[in-house]
Design a protein around this motif. Structure first.
Motif, PDB file in Angstrom:
ATOM      1  N   THR A  21      -2.041  -8.373   1.906  1.00 14.33           N
ATOM      2  CA  THR A  21      -1.884  -7.739   0.598  1.00 14.33           C
ATOM      3  C   THR A  21      -0.772  -8.419  -0.187  1.00 14.33           C
ATOM      4  O   THR A  21       0.314  -8.634   0.329  1.00 14.33           O
ATOM      5  CB  THR A  21      -1.567  -6.246   0.756  1.00 14.33           C
ATOM      6  OG1 THR A  21      -2.520  -5.663   1.650  1.00 14.33           O
ATOM      7  CG2 THR A  21      -1.650  -5.537  -0.573  1.00 14.33           C
ATOM      8  N   LEU A  52      -6.217  -3.293  -1.504  1.00 13.79           N
ATOM      9  CA  LEU A  52      -5.530  -3.963  -2.605  1.00 13.79           C
ATOM     10  C   LEU A  52      -5.775  -5.474  -2.546  1.00 13.79           C
ATOM     11  O   LEU A  52      -6.266  -5.986  -1.537  1.00 13.79           O
ATOM     12  CB  LEU A  52      -4.035  -3.643  -2.539  1.00 13.79           C
ATOM     13  CG  LEU A  52      -3.691  -2.148  -2.600  1.00 13.79           C
ATOM     14  CD1 LEU A  52      -2.189  -1.941  -2.526  1.00 13.79           C
ATOM     15  CD2 LEU A  52      -4.264  -1.490  -3.848  1.00 13.79           C
ATOM     16  N   SER A  57       0.827  -1.208   0.000  1.00 10.78           N
ATOM     17  CA  SER A  57       0.000   0.000   0.000  1.00 10.78           C
ATOM     18  C   SER A  57       0.862   1.259   0.000  1.00 10.78           C
ATOM     19  O   SER A  57       0.541   2.253  -0.668  1.00 10.78           O
ATOM     20  CB  SER A  57      -0.930  -0.002   1.223  1.00 10.78           C
ATOM     21  OG  SER A  57      -1.861  -1.050   1.134  1.00 10.78           O
ATOM     22  N   LEU A  87      -4.686   4.135   2.719  1.00  7.29           N
ATOM     23  CA  LEU A  87      -4.354   2.874   2.059  1.00  7.29           C
ATOM     24  C   LEU A  87      -3.763   1.869   3.041  1.00  7.29           C
ATOM     25  O   LEU A  87      -4.044   0.666   2.971  1.00  7.29           O
ATOM     26  CB  LEU A  87      -3.390   3.120   0.895  1.00  7.29           C
ATOM     27  CG  LEU A  87      -3.988   3.880  -0.301  1.00  7.29           C
ATOM     28  CD1 LEU A  87      -2.906   4.178  -1.332  1.00  7.29           C
ATOM     29  CD2 LEU A  87      -5.118   3.082  -0.938  1.00  7.29           C
ATOM     30  N   ALA A 128      -5.324  -1.732   4.139  1.00  7.28           N
ATOM     31  CA  ALA A 128      -4.532  -2.964   4.065  1.00  7.28           C
ATOM     32  C   ALA A 128      -4.725  -3.807   5.317  1.00  7.28           C
ATOM     33  O   ALA A 128      -4.887  -5.036   5.237  1.00  7.28           O
ATOM     34  CB  ALA A 128      -3.050  -2.623   3.873  1.00  7.28           C
TER      35      ALA A 128
END
Length: 443
Positions: free
Chosen positions: A94, A309, A43, A62, A66
């Motif tokens: 991730t 993600l 991230s 972000l 994650a």
């Protein structure tokens, strides 16, 4: 604490056995420590590729996503929903495998296209659960080793740029880029990580990179390299915001992410097989493999809706299960709940995002070097006859060659050029196709 204190050997091999809360908490946190650094690093890299300020609000968001969606994806695996989930102690996080493709998507098409691709690829990934057993032969150790080695080699320059002061400073030719004040912090992380890894055991050894990052963070704070201004501004609690960066559907971005989903699915199949073998001394069932793949995809799909993600199973946690001999999924469930809690507290993400970029660079160098080592380890099991040497040669020379000379693809449309110069997709595609087309050599 010994295993005899928490259950009999047969009980510890049972995924449904619930060990006492005290040991369960300790073992759950151990799983989180082993994967934490690797989980948040992608991230931070993607935030940098998108041009977000290091330690800024977007990077904090972000990182927060994650943690949150690694926890949620893990709950899909351990608790399960219908056919989704292996119902084994599978820790999700991730995935590094997608990072080379995601960097290209962000730079050419933006964040909205990235999350559109994550959402579609997540659904595609989930669909692979119904056929994963029939395509496993596409990815023998030769192909898997090539792909993982290519991932690590692609990402190593990222680690060097971070350690020397960051990609942005490199592009601006900043005078302080590469000086000892930057490299010194990276070296602290590298040396502490290696020392912890090889001179300690148990939880400390498993969390070596995290301990190294903490050491670098402390040195950075003492030398004035840490700016905690974002921590004071961050909230104590926040609900995830869907479609924060919008959503767009780019055909080439979706194709790239879907192709990498196949690689990620095979990685998950290998990890689930390793958990069953290492923790219970048995083979994983078809239902467990399919359920684990479904959970990979569903977890990634939901993460994409909220700015997370793609997720995949984490191999380092497979090793923990083999080491501890504890197969109870309640342990990993507790670790997942801890990650969810952290993901709902932006201040935790702000503390992580305040890490000096050189400190992260030191950790990234170790992490990506270990990715290369894992790929080489897989290739060591290959029978190096003429056929396999040709497959390796063509895959790596074309894949990494295109990455090294991106202008060679400048006449292609931007999105297709992005896929070709990623290095990873050409190497993976060539390896898979040649492995299927070239007949095996007979002695």
């Amino acid at each position: 604490m010994t295993n005899e204190n928490i259950g009999t050997p047969d009980q510890l091999k049972d995924p449904n056995y619930e060990i006492p809360m005290g040991p369960r908490t300790a073992l759950g946190i151990q799983h989180v420590l082993a994967m934490f650094a690797s989980n948040v690093t992608p991230s931070i890299i993607i935030a940098g590729a998108a041009g977000f300020a290091f330690g800024g609000e977007d990077m904090v968001f972000l990182v927060q996503m994650a943690m949150l969606f690694a926890g949620i994806a893990t709950l899909f695996q351990t608790i399960g929903v219908g056919p989704v989930g292996a119902r084994l102690p599978v820790m999700q996080g991730t995935s590094f495998a997608f990072v080379p493709i995601m960097i290209g998507i962000v730079k050419t098409s933006g964040m909205a296209a990235l999350f559109g691709a994550v959402i579609v690829a997540g659904l595609f990934h989930a669909c692979l659960g119904s056929i994963i057993g029939r395509i496993r032969h596409w990815f023998p150790p030769l192909v898997t080793g090539i792909v993982i080695t290519a991932i690590g080699l692609y990402l190593l320059p990222v680690g060097i740029k971070y350690a020397a002061g960051g990609a942005a400073a490199f592009q601006m030719n900043a005078p302080e880029w590469g000086d000892f004040s930057k490299w010194g912090l990276a070296l602290v992380v590298i040396f502490v990580s290696l020392g912890i890894k090889f001179f300690t055991r148990g939880t400390m050894s498993s969390a070596a990179i995290l301990v190294g990052l903490i050491a670098g963070y402390i040195v950075g704070y003492l030398t004035g390299a840490v700016n905690l201004g974002g921590v004071s501004k961050a909230a104590w609690f926040a609900i995830p915001q869907p479609f924060k960066y919008g959503i767009e559907f780019s055909a080439y971005a979706i194709i790239g992410m879907c192709l990498m989903s196949i690689v990620s699915a095979i990685e998950t199949v290998g990890d689930i097989s390793g958990i069953a073998k290492g923790g219970a001394n048995r083979e994983a069932t078809d239902k467990e493999l399919a359920g684990g793949t479904y959970a990979d995809g569903v977890g990634s799909f939901i993460a994409g809706l909220f700015g997370g993600l793609p997720n995949t199973s984490f191999s380092q946690n497979v090793g923990l299960i083999s080491m501890t001999g504890v197969m109870s999924r309640s342990v990993v469930t507790l670790g997942a709940l801890f990650l969810v809690a952290c993901g709902l507290i932006p201040k935790v993400g702000a503390v992580v995002a305040a890490m000096p970029i050189s400190v992260l660079g030191g950790g990234v160098i170790v992490m990506f070097g270990m990715v290369v080592s894992a790929g080489i380890s897989m290739l060591a099991d290959v029978n190096w006859n003429r056929r396999n040497m040709i497959i390796l040669a063509m895959s790596m020379s074309i894949g990494l060659g295109l990455q090294a000379v991106p202008k060679s693809m400048q006449h292609l449309p931007d999105s297709l050029e992005m896929l070709m110069v990623s290095g990873l997709l050409p190497a993976a595609a060539i390896a898979v196709v040649l492995n299927l087309l070239i007949p095996e050599e007979t002695d």
